[in-house]
Enzyme design. Sequence first.
Site, PDB file in Angstrom:
ATOM      1  N   LYS A  35       0.835  -1.204   0.000  1.00 57.94           N
ATOM      2  CA  LYS A  35       0.000   0.000   0.000  1.00 57.94           C
ATOM      3  C   LYS A  35       0.870   1.253   0.000  1.00 57.94           C
ATOM      4  O   LYS A  35       0.642   2.188   0.762  1.00 57.94           O
ATOM      5  CB  LYS A  35      -0.928  -0.014   1.210  1.00 57.94           C
ATOM      6  CG  LYS A  35      -1.871  -1.192   1.216  1.00 57.94           C
ATOM      7  CD  LYS A  35      -2.854  -1.121   2.349  1.00 57.94           C
ATOM      8  CE  LYS A  35      -3.779  -2.311   2.405  1.00 57.94           C
ATOM      9  NZ  LYS A  35      -4.469  -2.642   1.213  1.00 57.94           N
ATOM     10  N   CYS A  36       1.843   1.286  -0.880  1.00 58.61           N
ATOM     11  CA  CYS A  36       2.837   2.355  -0.932  1.00 58.61           C
ATOM     12  C   CYS A  36       2.800   2.997  -2.318  1.00 58.61           C
ATOM     13  O   CYS A  36       2.446   2.349  -3.305  1.00 58.61           O
ATOM     14  CB  CYS A  36       4.217   1.734  -0.665  1.00 58.61           C
ATOM     15  SG  CYS A  36       5.617   2.848  -0.822  1.00 58.61           S
ATOM     16  N   GLY A  37       3.193   4.229  -2.397  1.00 56.38           N
ATOM     17  CA  GLY A  37       3.282   4.888  -3.693  1.00 56.38           C
ATOM     18  C   GLY A  37       4.281   4.208  -4.624  1.00 56.38           C
ATOM     19  O   GLY A  37       4.199   4.341  -5.841  1.00 56.38           O
ATOM     20  N   THR A  39       4.642   0.881  -4.696  1.00 55.77           N
ATOM     21  CA  THR A  39       4.190  -0.496  -4.911  1.00 55.77           C
ATOM     22  C   THR A  39       4.222  -0.916  -6.383  1.00 55.77           C
ATOM     23  O   THR A  39       4.561  -2.069  -6.671  1.00 55.77           O
ATOM     24  CB  THR A  39       2.790  -0.708  -4.293  1.00 55.77           C
ATOM     25  OG1 THR A  39       2.884  -0.465  -2.889  1.00 55.77           O
ATOM     26  CG2 THR A  39       2.276  -2.108  -4.537  1.00 55.77           C
TER      27      THR A  39
END
Length: 161
Positions: A35-37, A39
């Site tokens: 859930k990361c930019g 990803t």
Amino acid sequence: MTTIYDFTLPALEGGDINLADYRGRPVLIVNTASKCGFTPQYEGLQALWYQFRSMGLVVIGVPSNDFGAQEPGTSAEIASFCHRNYGVSFPMAARSPVKGPQTIPLFRWLDKECGFLARPRWNFYKYLTNRTGQPVAWFSSVTAPTSDRVTKAVERVILNP
């Protein structure tokens, strides 16, 4: 002398990833999160794995919830997400701490070998070892897995047995 091949990681889907099984092969270790930019870098990691695995490269993802709580899922949820959204087929470790007092031994060693500046400050830090198991390069989150910097470093370790 300690090498990457001296470590074992719990595998995402059960059992262990014994890095000694990859002795003589270059390894790219990446702390990941779902859930990361960053990803979408899973796609680039899969492409790198697909392009270079026949030449010996091993890519290993190490999910971590250390940065922004961006890997909150269970092992089953992480595995499903990675396979479904990015077709990840490279080995994935179980979620593990990569910073702080609970840091897993592999990342403690990478910190010692690569130095303070290489310490992961966010998700998707990448660590490349050569065929003798020693770190030769590291890349921050902003460096894409398919960037010239990464692919040229991978080519160097593949071509230099």
